[in-house]
Scaffold this active site. Sequence first.
Site, short mmCIF file in Angstrom:
data_model
loop_
_atom_site.label_atom_id
_atom_site.label_comp_id
_atom_site.label_asym_id
_atom_site.label_seq_id
_atom_site.Cartn_x
_atom_site.Cartn_y
_atom_site.Cartn_z
N HIS A 281 4.73 12.16 -12.40
CA HIS A 281 4.82 13.26 -11.44
C HIS A 281 6.11 14.08 -11.63
CE1 HIS A 281 1.28 12.28 -8.95
NE2 HIS A 281 1.57 11.02 -9.23
N ASP A 341 4.32 5.94 -8.78
CA ASP A 341 2.86 5.82 -8.82
C ASP A 341 2.28 6.60 -10.00
OD1 ASP A 341 3.71 8.24 -7.55
OD2 ASP A 341 1.67 8.58 -6.85
N GLU A 342 1.08 6.20 -10.38
CA GLU A 342 0.23 6.93 -11.33
C GLU A 342 0.96 7.32 -12.62
OE1 GLU A 342 -2.97 9.10 -8.42
OE2 GLU A 342 -1.02 10.10 -8.61
N VAL A 343 1.58 6.35 -13.25
CA VAL A 343 2.27 6.62 -14.51
C VAL A 343 1.25 6.55 -15.65
CG1 VAL A 343 4.11 5.92 -16.08
CG2 VAL A 343 4.41 5.67 -13.59
N ASP A 394 2.32 0.61 -7.18
CA ASP A 394 2.13 0.48 -8.62
C ASP A 394 3.29 -0.26 -9.27
OD1 ASP A 394 1.12 2.88 -7.30
OD2 ASP A 394 0.18 3.40 -9.22
#
Length: 546
Positions: A281, A341-343, A394
């Site tokens: 992000h 998050d969301e790597v 995460d």
Amino acid sequence: MFIYTRYFFPSFTWHFFVFLIILQRVPSSEGVWPMPQKISQSSEQYLLNPEEFSFQYAEDSITQAGCSVMDAAFKRYFKLFFPGYTADTGKLSLSLSLSLSIYIYICGMGNFTMVVRVQEEGCEGYPSAGSKENYKLSVSAGHGELTANTVWGALRGLESFSQLIYEDDYHTYYINKTEIEDFPRFEYRGILLDTSRHFLPVKTILKALDAMAYNKFNVLHWHIVDDSSFPYQSQSFPKLSTKGAFHPQTHVYTQVDVHKVISHARLRGIRIIPEFDSPGHTQSWGKGQPDLLTSCYKGSQPSGTFGPVNPTLSATYKFMAHLLREVSTLFPDSYIHLGGDEVDLSCWKSNPDVRVFMSKMGFGTDYGKLESLYWKSMMSITATLNKTSIVWQDVFHHHDIPSSLDVVEIWRGGCYMCEVRKMTAAGVRVILASPWYLDQPRPIHEWSHYYTVRPFAFMGTEHQRRLLIGGEVCMWGEYVDATNLAPYLWPRASAAAERLWSDEAQTSSVSQAYPRLADFRCRLLRRGVQAHPLFVGHCKHEYEDL
């Protein structure tokens, strides 16, 4: 005592005066939202005359006149107690009603003193993770007494008192005999605002803070930057916003803006926790900080795109330490949110330099170890800054020593209670956000979904229950800006507010909550909050732009 002769006729008899008062239909209050832990009310009513209402510090109160938090609260809440009355001019903006004039003339009633007692120091500080918000409130004829350990608890008590006051059709104010003993169920009751996907003007954030205070939320999680834009104006790295913001002048938060938000929140007992989400992000970061992001490859050639922050370079951690040092100086709260998050690991996997680093470190092809290395370095930085770090769930799953994490926020769907059980069993403090994602596809009027959440509905020990420190309502900004933020938040977030503050056994019925929430929603409208309707109906005072 106030006598309005235009309403007084000497030929009237005492009995006729009393008859007029009895005939008048006096409304009632639906109570306090969120519901206090203990509240008892009687039908005994007291008239409140704004001209004869006063605040007073108790003689044994640690806090006295000159306390910035309480002095500001007295001025602010006086206007909320008596809409239509202007304290600065000392005059009623609306004429006193017939009943009020007669009542005051005959009985000398309407005068009221609210005595406030604060038992601990801390008036000029900031609310913190350990702040006590408990209070006791007693209302009797002509007198109210509010006792709290801290000014933050006193603020919660003033909010409850404000919701006990109700008004008739003639702008006469009443309150019932009441006893309240109250404290929050959870210490962390947050709202996340996303100012990267859509920029929110400072005025909009301040109005959101006002509404949060009405609902007794105590944390604004400021998701200030993300892929879409970098509106935070850094003194150390000014190019982050000049190149990463939607507009370098109009769509940025200056240091002055941040101070304004923090100051406004402090006076309402609200903590500001900033989030600088990484290593994913971060697309907007790369526009103003060369070589921060990982160059992605297509075969043996760079693709021209970039992925997460490059965790293999020492320059990365030097930059992060410098930026977070600035942020930690600006934001006084002891907590900071680091994201995580969301790597997307595909870019790291494609980069030959990263693969060489992986081999050198003995990581093989386990890129979770590379991510864990990144987080060890980030935790070291925040520890040096004496900050408590919050990360998304995460990180827990990609960290080789998850118990070393400070606070983990659970956001993913599915069996989120399984995640609560797993993380608290590892000894990690947890914030629950999964059931309160307001951006998920669901009818905007469906508040009951957020009301019926049971945060402790997991198999665990009492120690595990204590590690669940609270919850958070997340308002992500893909489809939200200043035009629709309020109706998207309220009153759905109000449903979560009661779940996080009140006793669950007393607030388990949706049908019993409905009239209370409908009444509270009307109160929000009158206070200038554009709260979405619950169903067909009306409010006595409809929304007017303030």
